[in-house]
Each structure stands twice: as structure tokens, then as C-alpha cells.
Design a protein around this motif. Structure first.
Motif, PDB file in Angstrom:
ATOM      1  N   ARG A 350      53.398  49.848  29.145  1.00  0.00           N
ATOM      2  CA  ARG A 350      54.262  48.980  28.352  1.00  0.00           C
ATOM      3  C   ARG A 350      54.165  47.528  28.805  1.00  0.00           C
ATOM      4  NH1 ARG A 350      59.083  49.891  29.343  1.00  0.00           N
ATOM      5  NH2 ARG A 350      59.089  51.742  30.693  1.00  0.00           N
ATOM      6  N   GLN A 352      51.551  46.150  30.136  1.00  0.00           N
ATOM      7  CA  GLN A 352      50.258  45.651  29.699  1.00  0.00           C
ATOM      8  C   GLN A 352      50.284  45.312  28.211  1.00  0.00           C
ATOM      9  OE1 GLN A 352      47.062  48.324  30.565  1.00  0.00           O
ATOM     10  NE2 GLN A 352      45.472  46.896  29.878  1.00  0.00           N
ATOM     11  N   GLU A 353      50.992  46.143  27.431  1.00  0.00           N
ATOM     12  CA  GLU A 353      51.123  45.837  26.001  1.00  0.00           C
ATOM     13  C   GLU A 353      51.902  44.556  25.780  1.00  0.00           C
ATOM     14  OE1 GLU A 353      52.953  49.222  24.313  1.00  0.00           O
ATOM     15  OE2 GLU A 353      51.140  50.507  24.390  1.00  0.00           O
ATOM     16  N   GLN A 354      52.943  44.344  26.554  1.00  0.00           N
ATOM     17  CA  GLN A 354      53.711  43.102  26.419  1.00  0.00           C
ATOM     18  C   GLN A 354      52.878  41.888  26.787  1.00  0.00           C
ATOM     19  OE1 GLN A 354      57.304  43.482  28.676  1.00  0.00           O
ATOM     20  NE2 GLN A 354      58.171  45.105  27.389  1.00  0.00           N
ATOM     21  N   ARG A 355      52.057  42.016  27.802  1.00  0.00           N
ATOM     22  CA  ARG A 355      51.195  40.890  28.178  1.00  0.00           C
ATOM     23  C   ARG A 355      50.173  40.604  27.092  1.00  0.00           C
ATOM     24  NH1 ARG A 355      51.561  43.258  33.447  1.00  0.00           N
ATOM     25  NH2 ARG A 355      49.595  44.403  33.082  1.00  0.00           N
ATOM     26  N   GLN A 356      49.649  41.642  26.494  1.00  0.00           N
ATOM     27  CA  GLN A 356      48.678  41.423  25.421  1.00  0.00           C
ATOM     28  C   GLN A 356      49.325  40.774  24.208  1.00  0.00           C
ATOM     29  OE1 GLN A 356      46.910  45.228  24.639  1.00  0.00           O
ATOM     30  NE2 GLN A 356      45.626  45.200  26.495  1.00  0.00           N
ATOM     31  N   GLN A 357      50.551  41.209  23.889  1.00  0.00           N
ATOM     32  CA  GLN A 357      51.251  40.576  22.785  1.00  0.00           C
ATOM     33  C   GLN A 357      51.567  39.122  23.066  1.00  0.00           C
ATOM     34  OE1 GLN A 357      54.685  42.942  22.003  1.00  0.00           O
ATOM     35  NE2 GLN A 357      53.524  44.699  21.146  1.00  0.00           N
ATOM     36  N   GLY A 358      51.865  38.808  24.327  1.00  0.00           N
ATOM     37  CA  GLY A 358      52.139  37.406  24.706  1.00  0.00           C
ATOM     38  C   GLY A 358      50.893  36.549  24.556  1.00  0.00           C
ATOM     39  N   ARG A 359      49.767  37.114  24.857  1.00  0.00           N
ATOM     40  CA  ARG A 359      48.538  36.351  24.709  1.00  0.00           C
ATOM     41  C   ARG A 359      48.240  36.086  23.233  1.00  0.00           C
ATOM     42  NH1 ARG A 359      44.746  39.849  28.915  1.00  0.00           N
ATOM     43  NH2 ARG A 359      45.853  39.195  30.850  1.00  0.00           N
ATOM     44  N   LEU A 360      48.533  37.083  22.381  1.00  0.00           N
ATOM     45  CA  LEU A 360      48.300  36.893  20.956  1.00  0.00           C
ATOM     46  C   LEU A 360      49.209  35.798  20.411  1.00  0.00           C
ATOM     47  CD1 LEU A 360      47.939  40.590  19.747  1.00  0.00           C
ATOM     48  CD2 LEU A 360      46.122  38.869  19.975  1.00  0.00           C
ATOM     49  N   TRP A 361      50.460  35.783  20.856  1.00  0.00           N
ATOM     50  CA  TRP A 361      51.389  34.751  20.392  1.00  0.00           C
ATOM     51  C   TRP A 361      50.940  33.362  20.848  1.00  0.00           C
ATOM     52  CZ3 TRP A 361      54.755  34.950  16.672  1.00  0.00           C
ATOM     53  CH2 TRP A 361      55.330  36.180  16.312  1.00  0.00           C
ATOM     54  N   ARG A 362      50.405  33.290  22.035  1.00  0.00           N
ATOM     55  CA  ARG A 362      49.967  31.971  22.537  1.00  0.00           C
ATOM     56  C   ARG A 362      48.763  31.465  21.753  1.00  0.00           C
ATOM     57  NH1 ARG A 362      51.327  34.188  27.646  1.00  0.00           N
ATOM     58  NH2 ARG A 362      49.152  34.753  28.012  1.00  0.00           N
TER      59      ARG A 362
END
Length: 363
Positions: A350, A352-362
Motif C-alpha cells: 500500500r 508503494q502504491e501511494q508513492r506511485q500515485q504521488g509521482r503521477l500527481w507530480r
């Protein structure tokens, strides 16, 4: 010739009159014999008449003694039955409370302004209640003595099995380890005697967690067995204290570990055992682990239960939850080592998924 006939008749009459009367003598003789035979019977009757009051008094005394004897037996039987029922149905404190009025009745005294009749009645009442009050006091004393004697065999040796924790270590958790079938396996047979095996990973387990925990061994074995085994097992002295059978609570034919007597915060105690819920009186502090056993061949099986438990115990020591019992309740008696590993993997996924979503938002 006529005169001769007259003389013969006169002679026959005289001789007949002078003949002894046999019937008279026989009857007199029988009367004498019968009168003599009645003399002993009259003396026996007189003796019997004299003995009759003595026998009657003896019968009355025998009945009185039997009544007194059976009365005592009945009183003792009733008192024993009552004492047995009171011991079964009520605790010592309850019996003392219920008999308080009875025991105080011995000291009853009438007020100074009471009449002579009331004073006499008070004195009589106090005298009559003396015996029951003394019996109750004797029962209480005997029961206290008996319960204290039994308590020495059934209760832990002390209400504080461990010394006070140093003020600088108040945050430290206490890790309680069972001995047999948890960190070692030991059995005995006539043909070969004792054999003892260390559980795989026990050395690394003690060495690693000894930096975070106050480690205590708690066993239902005798100290003459526990001490030499622990000394050979823990040569580096990571185990601070050893508790043996004298520190257990004997109940329902079994020795239980009473964690409430450890003199530690209940919210900071973890009890690790292959039979945790069966051996402890505090299941909310239990950390179950697979029992460790060796078959007849003596081959040590592949066992990683202790090593699998290290991540969870280290996590607890580093994060210091306010009450470990709440944490353990969330595992619902499952294998905590494996369950914690699954939760850790799920948490990392979870994150790791949050970090990936944060990168997409950035982006």
C-alpha cells in the motif's frame, strides 16, 4: 363259748384301731417334703426382688448413657456437616461477616439503667451464647490455618515474583518464555534417561531480543531442573530471571502461570509458549507459537517459529504500544509471526502504491 366270741371281736376291733394309718403318714411326709422344697424358692424370690431395683436403675443409667452418647455423636455430625457446607458455599471473609453478630453476643451487657430482670436476661443470654461463639471462633481459626497451609502449595511463592523494575527501564517490555516445548524439548525414558534439545534459532532469538526486552523464563518444572538447563542454554545471560514451579498457581490439577504476580505493568507483558492459552491465567497476554517436539529417532526438525516471531517482537519493542493486550487481541489467536509478515507485506504494498500515485500527481 359266747364269751370267747365276744373277746375275739373286741380284740379285732382294738387291733384295727391300733393299726398305723399309712395314708396319714404318707400325706404328712409329702407335706413335709413339699414344705421343705418351697423354702429355697422363697429365698430366690426374695433375692430376685432385691435385685430388681438394681437392674431397673442399671437399665435407666444405660439408656441415659446411650442418649448422651448418641447426642454427642449427633451434635458432632451436625457441626461437621455445617462446617463442610460453610467451607464449600462461603469464603472465609463471608463466614466471618455472617457470624459477626453471633461472636459479639458473648460480650453483650445490659445498659446501666436497665432493670435487674433485664440485666439477668442479658447475663443469661451471654452465657448461653458462649459455647456457639467459641465453636465458631475455633472453626475460623482452623480454617485460616488450613487455608494458609494449602495456599503454600497452590499459590505463587510471592505476590511479587520479580523485583521492582529500575526507573530508567519503565518503558521496557517483559518477554516471558515458557521452557519445555517452546525454547527446548526434553523427555525421559527408563532405557536412556533424560534428553534435551534446543529449538532451532533459540540462540539468535535470545541474543537479538535481549537488547529490547527483559527476558524471563517461566516454567512449571522444579527449580532443580530449570536452573541447570537455563545455565547451559543461556551462557551469555540474556535471560534475567527464572521462575519455576513454586511461582505457579496450582488449580484444577494443573500448574498455571500467573502473570499478574510478576510485579510488572500488565500492558507490557508478552507470554510466548507452545501451550500459551492452556498454561496462562491471562490469555490476553499470550503469544501462541507452534510446540517444538522431537520424535523417537532424535532428528531435529526444520523449525523457524522463533525466528519468524522476531520481526513482530522487535516492532513492539521499538514502537512501544500503550497496551500490548489490544495489539494481541487484533490477531485473534492466529499465528502472529506469519500474520505479522502478511500485514507487513500488505502495508509495504500500500505504501508503494501511494508513492506511485504521488509521482503521477507530480507529473
Amino acid at each position: 363259748m359266747a364269751s370267747t366270741v365276744v373277746r375275739s371281736r373286741i380284740f379285732s376291733i382294738i387291733s384295727r384301731n391300733n393299726k398305723p394309718n399309712r395314708r396319714f403318714f404318707c400325706s404328712n411326709k409329702e407335706r413335709i417334703i413339699s414344705s421343705q422344697s418351697t423354702i429355697p424358692d422363697q429365698s430366690a424370690a426374695a433375692a430376685a426382688a432385691e435385685e430388681a431395683p438394681a437392674q431397673a436403675s442399671g437399665i435407666r443409667e444405660n439408656k441415659a448413657w446411650k442418649f448422651f452418647k448418641y447426642g454427642i455423636i449427633g451434635a458432632l455430625t451436625g457441626a461437621t456437616a455445617f462446617a463442610g457446607y460453610a467451607s464449600y458455599a462461603y469464603s472465609l471473609d463471608e463466614v466471618e461477616e455472617k457470624t459477626k453478630t453471633l461472636r459479639e453476643s458473648v460480650n453483650y451487657t445490659a445498659s446501666s439503667d436497665a432493670s435487674n430482670v433485664e440485666k439477668y436476661q442479658g447475663l443469661l443470654y451471654s452465657t448461653v451464647m458462649t459455647v456457639p461463639a467459641k465453636v465458631v471462633e475455633l472453626y475460623l481459626d482452623l480454617r485460616k490455618l488450613l487455608e494458609e497451609h494449602v495456599k503454600g502449595f497452590t499459590e505463587p511463592a510471592s505476590d511479587k515474583l520479580l523485583p521492582d523494575l529500575h526507573p530508567a527501564e519503565q518503558h521496557v517490555f517483559t518477554l516471558v518464555l515458557d521452557l519445555n516445548e517452546t525454547i527446548i524439548y526434553s523427555d525421559w525414558k527408563r532405557d536412556r534417561g533424560w534428553r534435551t534439545f534446543k529449538r532451532p534459532g533459540v540462540d539468535d532469538f535470545l541474543q537479538h531480543l535481549g537488547r529490547f526486552y527483559e527476558i524471563v523464563v517461566y516454567s512449571d518444572q522444579l527449580s532443580m531442573y530449570v536452573d541447570p538447563v537455563v545455565e547451559r542454554l543461556d551462557t551469555n545471560h540474556f535471560i534475567r530471571y527464572r521462575l519455576s514451579r513454586s511461582a505457579t498457581k496450582y488449580q484444577d490439577g494443573k500448574h498455571y502461570r500467573d502473570l499478574s504476580k510478576l510485579n510488572r505493568d500488565p500492558g507490557k507483558i508478552l507470554y510466548v509458549s507452545g501451550h500459551a492459552f492452556e498454561n496462562s491465567l491471562q490469555p490476553e497476554n499470550c503469544v501462541p507459537i507452534k510446540p517444538f517436539k522431537i520424535d523417537e529417532t532424535g532428528d531435529v526438525p526444520l523449525d523457524t517459529a522463533l525466528l519468524d516471531l522476531i520481526p513482530f517482537l522487535e516492532y513492539v519493542a521499538r514502537n512501544s504500544p500503550s497496551d500490548i493486550r489490544t495489539v494481541l487481541a487484533s490477531y485473534e489467536r492466529r499465528d502472529i509471526g506469519k500474520e505479522f509478515l502478511e500485514r507487513s507485506k500488505d502495508y509495504q504494498r500500500r505504501m508503494q502504491e501511494q508513492r506511485q500515485q504521488g509521482r503521477l500527481w507530480r507529473r
